[in-house]
Design a protein around this motif. Structure first.
Motif, PDB file in Angstrom:
ATOM      1  N   ILE A 150       0.841  -1.201   0.000  1.00 60.90           N
ATOM      2  CA  ILE A 150       0.000   0.000   0.000  1.00 60.90           C
ATOM      3  C   ILE A 150       0.878   1.254   0.000  1.00 60.90           C
ATOM      4  N   ALA A 151       1.900   1.271   0.846  1.00 63.56           N
ATOM      5  CA  ALA A 151       2.780   2.441   0.936  1.00 63.56           C
ATOM      6  C   ALA A 151       3.521   2.691  -0.373  1.00 63.56           C
ATOM      7  N   LEU A 152       3.899   1.621  -1.058  1.00 65.65           N
ATOM      8  CA  LEU A 152       4.634   1.779  -2.313  1.00 65.65           C
ATOM      9  C   LEU A 152       3.778   2.374  -3.424  1.00 65.65           C
ATOM     10  N   ASP A 153       2.460   2.349  -3.248  1.00 63.66           N
ATOM     11  CA  ASP A 153       1.563   2.972  -4.221  1.00 63.66           C
ATOM     12  C   ASP A 153       1.462   4.483  -4.031  1.00 63.66           C
ATOM     13  N   THR A 154       2.184   5.002  -3.043  1.00 62.68           N
ATOM     14  CA  THR A 154       2.172   6.441  -2.774  1.00 62.68           C
ATOM     15  C   THR A 154       3.544   7.034  -3.106  1.00 62.68           C
ATOM     16  N   ASP A 155       3.601   8.360  -3.027  1.00 63.93           N
ATOM     17  CA  ASP A 155       4.872   9.070  -3.201  1.00 63.93           C
ATOM     18  C   ASP A 155       5.474   9.491  -1.861  1.00 63.93           C
ATOM     19  N   PHE A 156       4.910   8.999  -0.774  1.00 60.35           N
ATOM     20  CA  PHE A 156       5.308   9.430   0.560  1.00 60.35           C
ATOM     21  C   PHE A 156       6.452   8.555   1.092  1.00 60.35           C
ATOM     22  N   LEU A 157       7.667   9.084   0.993  1.00 57.67           N
ATOM     23  CA  LEU A 157       8.848   8.308   1.382  1.00 57.67           C
ATOM     24  C   LEU A 157       8.846   7.943   2.862  1.00 57.67           C
ATOM     25  N   ASN A 158       8.372   8.846   3.724  1.00 58.04           N
ATOM     26  CA  ASN A 158       8.322   8.509   5.147  1.00 58.04           C
ATOM     27  C   ASN A 158       7.372   7.354   5.411  1.00 58.04           C
ATOM     28  N   ASP A 159       6.217   7.358   4.753  1.00 60.17           N
ATOM     29  CA  ASP A 159       5.269   6.260   4.924  1.00 60.17           C
ATOM     30  C   ASP A 159       5.849   4.955   4.391  1.00 60.17           C
ATOM     31  N   GLN A 160       6.529   5.031   3.273  1.00 62.66           N
ATOM     32  CA  GLN A 160       7.181   3.837   2.730  1.00 62.66           C
ATOM     33  C   GLN A 160       8.238   3.335   3.704  1.00 62.66           C
ATOM     34  N   GLY A 161       9.044   4.254   4.223  1.00 65.80           N
ATOM     35  CA  GLY A 161      10.065   3.867   5.194  1.00 65.80           C
ATOM     36  C   GLY A 161       9.460   3.240   6.428  1.00 65.80           C
ATOM     37  N   ASP A 162       8.379   3.835   6.922  1.00 62.29           N
ATOM     38  CA  ASP A 162       7.714   3.280   8.109  1.00 62.29           C
ATOM     39  C   ASP A 162       7.187   1.871   7.843  1.00 62.29           C
ATOM     40  N   ALA A 163       6.615   1.669   6.672  1.00 62.84           N
ATOM     41  CA  ALA A 163       6.088   0.344   6.338  1.00 62.84           C
ATOM     42  C   ALA A 163       7.216  -0.681   6.262  1.00 62.84           C
ATOM     43  N   PHE A 164       8.321  -0.308   5.614  1.00 65.55           N
ATOM     44  CA  PHE A 164       9.457  -1.234   5.547  1.00 65.55           C
ATOM     45  C   PHE A 164      10.051  -1.475   6.932  1.00 65.55           C
ATOM     46  N   PHE A 165      10.121  -0.432   7.764  1.00 68.06           N
ATOM     47  CA  PHE A 165      10.642  -0.599   9.119  1.00 68.06           C
ATOM     48  C   PHE A 165       9.783  -1.600   9.893  1.00 68.06           C
ATOM     49  N   ASP A 166       8.475  -1.401   9.853  1.00 68.50           N
ATOM     50  CA  ASP A 166       7.568  -2.312  10.562  1.00 68.50           C
ATOM     51  C   ASP A 166       7.669  -3.735  10.018  1.00 68.50           C
ATOM     52  N   PHE A 167       7.805  -3.849   8.702  1.00 72.39           N
ATOM     53  CA  PHE A 167       7.975  -5.159   8.080  1.00 72.39           C
ATOM     54  C   PHE A 167       9.253  -5.816   8.602  1.00 72.39           C
ATOM     55  N   GLY A 168      10.311  -5.021   8.715  1.00 73.98           N
ATOM     56  CA  GLY A 168      11.562  -5.540   9.267  1.00 73.98           C
ATOM     57  C   GLY A 168      11.402  -6.035  10.689  1.00 73.98           C
ATOM     58  N   GLU A 169      10.650  -5.289  11.493  1.00 77.22           N
ATOM     59  CA  GLU A 169      10.408  -5.715  12.872  1.00 77.22           C
ATOM     60  C   GLU A 169       9.664  -7.046  12.919  1.00 77.22           C
ATOM     61  N   VAL A 170       8.618  -7.144  12.120  1.00 79.75           N
ATOM     62  CA  VAL A 170       7.827  -8.376  12.090  1.00 79.75           C
ATOM     63  C   VAL A 170       8.680  -9.554  11.631  1.00 79.75           C
ATOM     64  N   LEU A 171       9.463  -9.345  10.587  1.00 78.35           N
ATOM     65  CA  LEU A 171      10.321 -10.429  10.091  1.00 78.35           C
ATOM     66  C   LEU A 171      11.347 -10.833  11.135  1.00 78.35           C
ATOM     67  N   ALA A 172      11.940  -9.870  11.817  1.00 79.39           N
ATOM     68  CA  ALA A 172      12.916 -10.181  12.867  1.00 79.39           C
ATOM     69  C   ALA A 172      12.271 -10.987  13.983  1.00 79.39           C
ATOM     70  N   LEU A 173      11.087 -10.561  14.408  1.00 76.32           N
ATOM     71  CA  LEU A 173      10.406 -11.258  15.496  1.00 76.32           C
ATOM     72  C   LEU A 173       9.935 -12.651  15.099  1.00 76.32           C
ATOM     73  N   SER A 174       9.763 -12.864  13.794  1.00 72.98           N
ATOM     74  CA  SER A 174       9.348 -14.196  13.343  1.00 72.98           C
ATOM     75  C   SER A 174      10.548 -15.078  13.001  1.00 72.98           C
ATOM     76  N   GLY A 175      11.754 -14.537  13.156  1.00 76.23           N
ATOM     77  CA  GLY A 175      12.960 -15.337  12.959  1.00 76.23           C
ATOM     78  C   GLY A 175      13.599 -15.212  11.593  1.00 76.23           C
TER      79      GLY A 175
END
Length: 85
Positions: free
Chosen positions: A17-42
């Motif tokens: 969803i974030a990648l469909d926008t031009d908002f770099l901060n929102d994209q960064g936040d989405a990738f950051f959260d994705f990184g957290e989830v992936l880290a917590l899942s191993g």
């Protein structure tokens, strides 16, 4: 494992969803959260890649605070497999 799978799926959807926008901060936040989830899942490799993408977004935007937060998170061991059923 079901909760981890759901969390990864939802975080990936947020990135899409974030990648469909031009908002770099929102994209960064989405990738950051994705990184957290992936880290917590191993998934340390996937997490590192997501953090790298977040960092790229923040640096392109000039968001030094979020960039530094991302660098710190990428260095922090998560222990993995914290998301369980």
């Amino acid at each position: 494992r079901g909760q981890a799978d759901d969390a990864v799926r939802l975080a990936r959807e947020a990135v899409d969803i974030a990648l469909d926008t031009d908002f770099l901060n929102d994209q960064g936040d989405a990738f950051f959260d994705f990184g957290e989830v992936l880290a917590l899942s191993g998934d340390e490799a996937g997490s590192a890649e997501a953090y790298a993408r977040a960092l790229e977004c923040y640096e392109r935007k000039g968001n030094v605070v979020s960039a530094e937060r991302t660098r710190g998170a990428a260095r922090q061991p998560r222990g993995g497999h914290l998301l369980t059923d």
